[in-house]
Structure formats: structure tokens, C-alpha cells
Design a protein around this motif. Structure first.
Motif, PDB file in Angstrom:
ATOM      1  N   GLY A  35      36.763-148.715  17.038  1.00  4.07           N
ATOM      2  CA  GLY A  35      37.027-150.075  17.498  1.00  4.07           C
ATOM      3  C   GLY A  35      36.705-150.194  18.964  1.00  4.07           C
ATOM      4  O   GLY A  35      36.533-149.190  19.657  1.00  4.07           O
ATOM      5  N   PRO A  36      36.648-151.439  19.458  1.00  2.00           N
ATOM      6  CA  PRO A  36      36.281-151.624  20.857  1.00  2.00           C
ATOM      7  C   PRO A  36      37.313-151.041  21.803  1.00  2.00           C
ATOM      8  O   PRO A  36      38.461-150.812  21.430  1.00  2.00           O
ATOM      9  N   SER A  37      36.881-150.830  23.030  1.00  2.00           N
ATOM     10  CA  SER A  37      37.763-150.322  24.067  1.00  2.00           C
ATOM     11  C   SER A  37      38.942-151.291  24.249  1.00  2.00           C
ATOM     12  O   SER A  37      38.752-152.503  24.254  1.00  2.00           O
ATOM     13  N   GLY A  38      40.127-150.739  24.338  1.00  2.00           N
ATOM     14  CA  GLY A  38      41.315-151.575  24.545  1.00  2.00           C
ATOM     15  C   GLY A  38      41.941-152.080  23.258  1.00  2.00           C
ATOM     16  O   GLY A  38      42.918-152.820  23.281  1.00  2.00           O
ATOM     17  N   SER A  39      41.404-151.657  22.105  1.00  2.00           N
ATOM     18  CA  SER A  39      41.926-152.184  20.835  1.00  2.00           C
ATOM     19  C   SER A  39      43.209-151.480  20.385  1.00  2.00           C
ATOM     20  O   SER A  39      43.835-151.897  19.421  1.00  2.00           O
ATOM     21  N   GLY A  40      43.584-150.389  21.072  1.00  2.00           N
ATOM     22  CA  GLY A  40      44.866-149.740  20.774  1.00  2.00           C
ATOM     23  C   GLY A  40      44.732-148.388  20.082  1.00  2.00           C
ATOM     24  O   GLY A  40      45.746-147.800  19.673  1.00  2.00           O
ATOM     25  N   LYS A  41      43.524-147.863  19.964  1.00  2.18           N
ATOM     26  CA  LYS A  41      43.300-146.611  19.218  1.00  2.18           C
ATOM     27  C   LYS A  41      44.088-145.446  19.820  1.00  2.18           C
ATOM     28  O   LYS A  41      44.795-144.721  19.113  1.00  2.18           O
ATOM     29  N   THR A  42      43.942-145.272  21.143  1.00  2.00           N
ATOM     30  CA  THR A  42      44.617-144.145  21.802  1.00  2.00           C
ATOM     31  C   THR A  42      46.133-144.314  21.741  1.00  2.00           C
ATOM     32  O   THR A  42      46.862-143.351  21.500  1.00  2.00           O
ATOM     33  N   THR A  43      46.588-145.524  21.923  1.00  2.00           N
ATOM     34  CA  THR A  43      48.037-145.771  21.875  1.00  2.00           C
ATOM     35  C   THR A  43      48.581-145.441  20.490  1.00  2.00           C
ATOM     36  O   THR A  43      49.648-144.838  20.355  1.00  2.00           O
ATOM     37  N   LEU A  44      47.823-145.794  19.465  1.00  2.00           N
ATOM     38  CA  LEU A  44      48.258-145.458  18.102  1.00  2.00           C
ATOM     39  C   LEU A  44      48.313-143.941  17.922  1.00  2.00           C
ATOM     40  O   LEU A  44      49.303-143.392  17.434  1.00  2.00           O
TER      41      LEU A  44
ATOM     42  N   ALA B 248      54.364-152.447  22.952  1.00  2.00           N
ATOM     43  CA  ALA B 248      54.071-153.344  24.061  1.00  2.00           C
ATOM     44  C   ALA B 248      54.218-152.585  25.374  1.00  2.00           C
ATOM     45  O   ALA B 248      55.104-151.747  25.515  1.00  2.00           O
ATOM     46  N   PHE B 249      53.293-152.852  26.285  1.00  2.00           N
ATOM     47  CA  PHE B 249      53.466-152.402  27.667  1.00  2.00           C
ATOM     48  C   PHE B 249      53.808-153.664  28.458  1.00  2.00           C
ATOM     49  O   PHE B 249      52.953-154.526  28.627  1.00  2.00           O
ATOM     50  N   GLY B 250      55.045-153.809  28.898  1.00  2.00           N
ATOM     51  CA  GLY B 250      55.467-155.073  29.494  1.00  2.00           C
ATOM     52  C   GLY B 250      55.338-156.171  28.438  1.00  2.00           C
ATOM     53  O   GLY B 250      55.791-155.988  27.305  1.00  2.00           O
ATOM     54  N   ASP B 251      54.663-157.266  28.782  1.00  2.64           N
ATOM     55  CA  ASP B 251      54.501-158.304  27.761  1.00  2.64           C
ATOM     56  C   ASP B 251      53.129-158.233  27.092  1.00  2.64           C
ATOM     57  O   ASP B 251      52.720-159.160  26.390  1.00  2.64           O
ATOM     58  N   HIS B 252      52.413-157.144  27.322  1.00  2.59           N
ATOM     59  CA  HIS B 252      51.114-156.955  26.664  1.00  2.59           C
ATOM     60  C   HIS B 252      51.323-156.180  25.357  1.00  2.59           C
ATOM     61  O   HIS B 252      51.637-154.989  25.380  1.00  2.59           O
ATOM     62  N   GLU B 253      51.160-156.853  24.250  1.00  3.78           N
ATOM     63  CA  GLU B 253      51.353-156.181  22.958  1.00  3.78           C
ATOM     64  C   GLU B 253      50.048-155.502  22.532  1.00  3.78           C
ATOM     65  O   GLU B 253      49.066-156.155  22.192  1.00  3.78           O
ATOM     66  N   VAL B 254      50.061-154.195  22.586  1.00  5.90           N
ATOM     67  CA  VAL B 254      48.841-153.410  22.389  1.00  5.90           C
ATOM     68  C   VAL B 254      48.667-153.032  20.923  1.00  5.90           C
ATOM     69  O   VAL B 254      47.543-152.956  20.421  1.00  5.90           O
ATOM     70  N   LEU B 255      49.771-152.767  20.223  1.00  5.49           N
ATOM     71  CA  LEU B 255      49.734-152.555  18.772  1.00  5.49           C
ATOM     72  C   LEU B 255      50.596-153.634  18.135  1.00  5.49           C
ATOM     73  O   LEU B 255      51.737-153.853  18.551  1.00  5.49           O
TER      74      LEU B 255
HETATM   75  P1  ADP Z   1      41.634-147.867  23.109  1.00 12.14           P
HETATM   76  O1  ADP Z   1      41.974-146.432  22.879  1.00 12.14           O
HETATM   77  O2  ADP Z   1      41.282-148.601  21.867  1.00 12.14           O
HETATM   78  O3  ADP Z   1      40.589-148.055  24.196  1.00 12.14           O
HETATM   79  P2  ADP Z   1      44.220-148.009  24.357  1.00 12.14           P
HETATM   80  O4  ADP Z   1      45.235-147.692  23.340  1.00 12.14           O
HETATM   81  O5  ADP Z   1      43.826-146.942  25.327  1.00 12.14           O
HETATM   82  O6  ADP Z   1      42.936-148.618  23.644  1.00 12.14           O
HETATM   83  O7  ADP Z   1      44.707-149.246  25.222  1.00 12.14           O
HETATM   84  C1  ADP Z   1      45.058-150.487  24.660  1.00 12.14           C
HETATM   85  C2  ADP Z   1      45.556-151.393  25.771  1.00 12.14           C
HETATM   86  O8  ADP Z   1      46.785-150.889  26.247  1.00 12.14           O
HETATM   87  C3  ADP Z   1      44.633-151.490  26.954  1.00 12.14           C
HETATM   88  O9  ADP Z   1      44.602-152.820  27.388  1.00 12.14           O
HETATM   89  C4  ADP Z   1      45.293-150.609  27.981  1.00 12.14           C
HETATM   90  O10 ADP Z   1      45.018-151.062  29.271  1.00 12.14           O
HETATM   91  C5  ADP Z   1      46.761-150.769  27.657  1.00 12.14           C
HETATM   92  N1  ADP Z   1      47.543-149.570  28.010  1.00 12.14           N
HETATM   93  C6  ADP Z   1      47.392-148.343  27.494  1.00 12.14           C
HETATM   94  N2  ADP Z   1      48.289-147.478  28.019  1.00 12.14           N
HETATM   95  C7  ADP Z   1      49.024-148.223  28.914  1.00 12.14           C
HETATM   96  C8  ADP Z   1      50.118-147.920  29.786  1.00 12.14           C
HETATM   97  N3  ADP Z   1      50.635-146.673  29.861  1.00 12.14           N
HETATM   98  N4  ADP Z   1      50.615-148.914  30.538  1.00 12.14           N
HETATM   99  C9  ADP Z   1      50.104-150.166  30.470  1.00 12.14           C
HETATM  100  N5  ADP Z   1      49.088-150.520  29.658  1.00 12.14           N
HETATM  101  C10 ADP Z   1      48.548-149.557  28.895  1.00 12.14           C
END
Ligand code: ADP
Length: 255
Positions: free
Chosen positions: A44-53, A20-27
């Protein structure tokens, strides 16, 4: 490269990864297993969490929960504070190729490749240099060793980025959309190098929008949506006969 892991298990095993980034649960609870020599594509679509994973796999992001284990290493439990030694050990096992190559502009190609192994891995400079030259030769850039990044095309710069990752001698290569910043005519040469690495048996996790690459090279494709793996399978299954309507929609839009 050997198929077998010392323990007989996968090289990488992640379970229930949450971030989670703040209260946004990304994974929201992702499982991932990668065997030695396997190529896994994350789509997957943009914002789906691929890079974060992907960044979670080498400690650039610290998940909020879940476990991660690399063969022969500790089982890291993200529900607890991660000891620094575990974080560093994790980072040592993999090398990341970024969307933007992040080469040092004031260093030559050779210096860019040599610096990581010398500074981070404590490899003797002469040995690092020899290995760097062999790797540059392998991707057709031996004659650019004394050039500066700005003197290279975007595709050549990204190939140096790949060599820099290889020079670290990782068990696992992580690619974060390595061609998405390139002009279309330069994409092929970078994907070509990645395909060769896959054929040589490197273990790779690749975030990509290049679906034809994923189809041709990946052993397994994971479709992420809203922080979960909605569907996974062999490329011919996932692309040829997607089970989820959401996957079908995504593939229709991007293909
Ligand atoms: P993808 O690679 O699928 O496009 P990301 O993993 O880059 O997705 O991002 C998933 C979500 O997490 C997005 O909504 C992005 O804005 C948010 N996010 C990614 N990194 C951060 C961060 N360091 N701080 C806050 N939000 C983030």
C-alpha cells in the motif's frame, strides 16, 4: 513446520485494530488472520498504516482498540489497559526484522546473534552459540562470524538481522520493508533468504514494496489504504485482477 495449530485455528487473529496518534487515526479497523506456515504481504502507499499494523502485532505499538490473539495465548483487548504480562507474552512470540538492521556496531556478527537468546530468552550461552553458528551457516555467513557489522555489505548485515530474529525461535517473523534501505544490487540476496524461509514453512508477515516478491512468495496480499484493508486476496487475484480502482492505480504507479 506443522500446518496445524494446537487449537486448529489461525496462529494469529487480529480484529478491528485501530490506532490513533493524537487525533490522527492511522489504523481504522483492520482484520488480519495468519495461519501457520503462511506468508502474508502488506502493501500500500506510504502512510497507509502498514508499519503501524506490523508493530502492533508484537506490542511495539499498542492499538487504541481491537483484539489480538496468538494461538494458545490470551485474547488481548486493546480497549482496556493491556497487562504487562500479556504485552511481554506477545513480544515473545514474534521477532521483527527492521528496515535498518540495528546491529550492535561494537559486537561481532556472532555476538549480535547470540545476545538476544541469552538476554531475552534465557537460553544457555553455549546452546545459543551453537544455534547461531548453524543459522549463520544456513544464510552463507559462517565465515563472517568474527567480523564487525561495518565490515559487511548492507545485504550481509541485513542477513545477519534475519538470523538474529530466527535465533529468538519465534512463532512469527515480522519484516518491515527489509530491503528498502539497500542498494538495488543487494536486494536479491535478502529476498532470496526470505523466500527460503517461506519455503521452510516459517510464518511471516512482510511489509514490502517488492511486489514481484509478494507475488511469488505470499499466500495472501493485503492492500492497505488510509488505515483500512481496501482489498485482500491471493497474489494472482490481487495483482492479476484487482477489484478496486484504488488498487489498480497503486499497482500501475509502482509496477
Ligand atoms: P506505512 O508503513 O504504510 O508507510 P505507517 O504505519 O508508517 O505507514 O504510518 C502511518 C501514519 O502514521 C503516517 O502518517 C505516520 O506519519 C503516522 N505515524 C506513524 N508512527 C507515528 C508516531 N509514532 N507518532 C505519530 N504519527 C505516527
Amino acid at each position: 513446520m506443522s500446518e496445524a495449530s494446537p487449537s486448529g485455528g489461525p496462529l494469529l487473529r487480529a480484529r478491528g485494530v485501530r490506532k490513533a496518534f493524537g487525533d490522527h487515526e492511522v489504523l481504522r479497523g483492520v482484520d488480519l488472520e495468519v495461519r501457520r506456515g503462511q506468508v502474508v504481504a502488506l502493501i500500500g502507499p506510504s502512510g497507509s498504516g502498514k508499519t503501524t499494523l506490523l508493530r502492533s502485532l508484537n506490542g511495539l505499538e499498542t492499538p487504541s482498540a481491537g483484539t489480538l490473539e496468538l494461538d494458545g495465548g490470551p485474547r488481548i483487548d486493546f480497549a482496556r489497559p493491556v497487562p504487562k504480562a500479556q504485552r511481554l507474552a506477545l513480544r515473545d512470540r514474534s521477532a521483527m526484522v527492521f528496515q535498518h538492521h540495528n546491529l550492535f556496531p561494537h559486537m561481532t556478527v556472532l555476538q549480535n546473534v547470540v545476545e538476544g537468546p541469552v538476554q531475552v530468552r534465557r537460553v544457555p550461552r553455549a546452546q545459543a552459540r551453537e544455534r547461531a553458528l548453524a543459522l549463520l551457516d544456513r544464510v552463507g555467513l559462517a565465515d563472517k562470524r568474527d567480523a564487525y557489522p561495518r565490515q559487511l555489505s548492507g545485504g550481509q548485515q541485513q542477513r545477519v538481522g534475519i538470523v538474529r530474529a530466527l535465533a529468538l525461535g519465534p512463532d512469527l517473523l515480522l519484516f518491515d520493508e527489509p530491503t528498502s534501505a539497500l542498494d538495488p544490487e543487494l536486494v536479491g540476496e535478502v529476498l532470496g533468504v526470505m523466500k527460503e524461509l517461506a519455503e521452510e514453512g516459517w510464518t511471516m508477515v512482510v511489509v514490502t514494496h517488492e511486489l514481484s516478491f509478494a507475488r511469488a512468495v505470499a499466500d495472501e496480499v493485503l492492500f492497505l489504504d488510509g488505515g483500512v484493508v481496501l482489498e485482500r486476496g491471493a497474489p494472482h487475484e490481487l495483482f492479476g485482477n484487482p477489484r478496486q480502482e484504488r488498487t489498480r492505480q497503486f499497482l500501475r504507479r509502482i509496477l
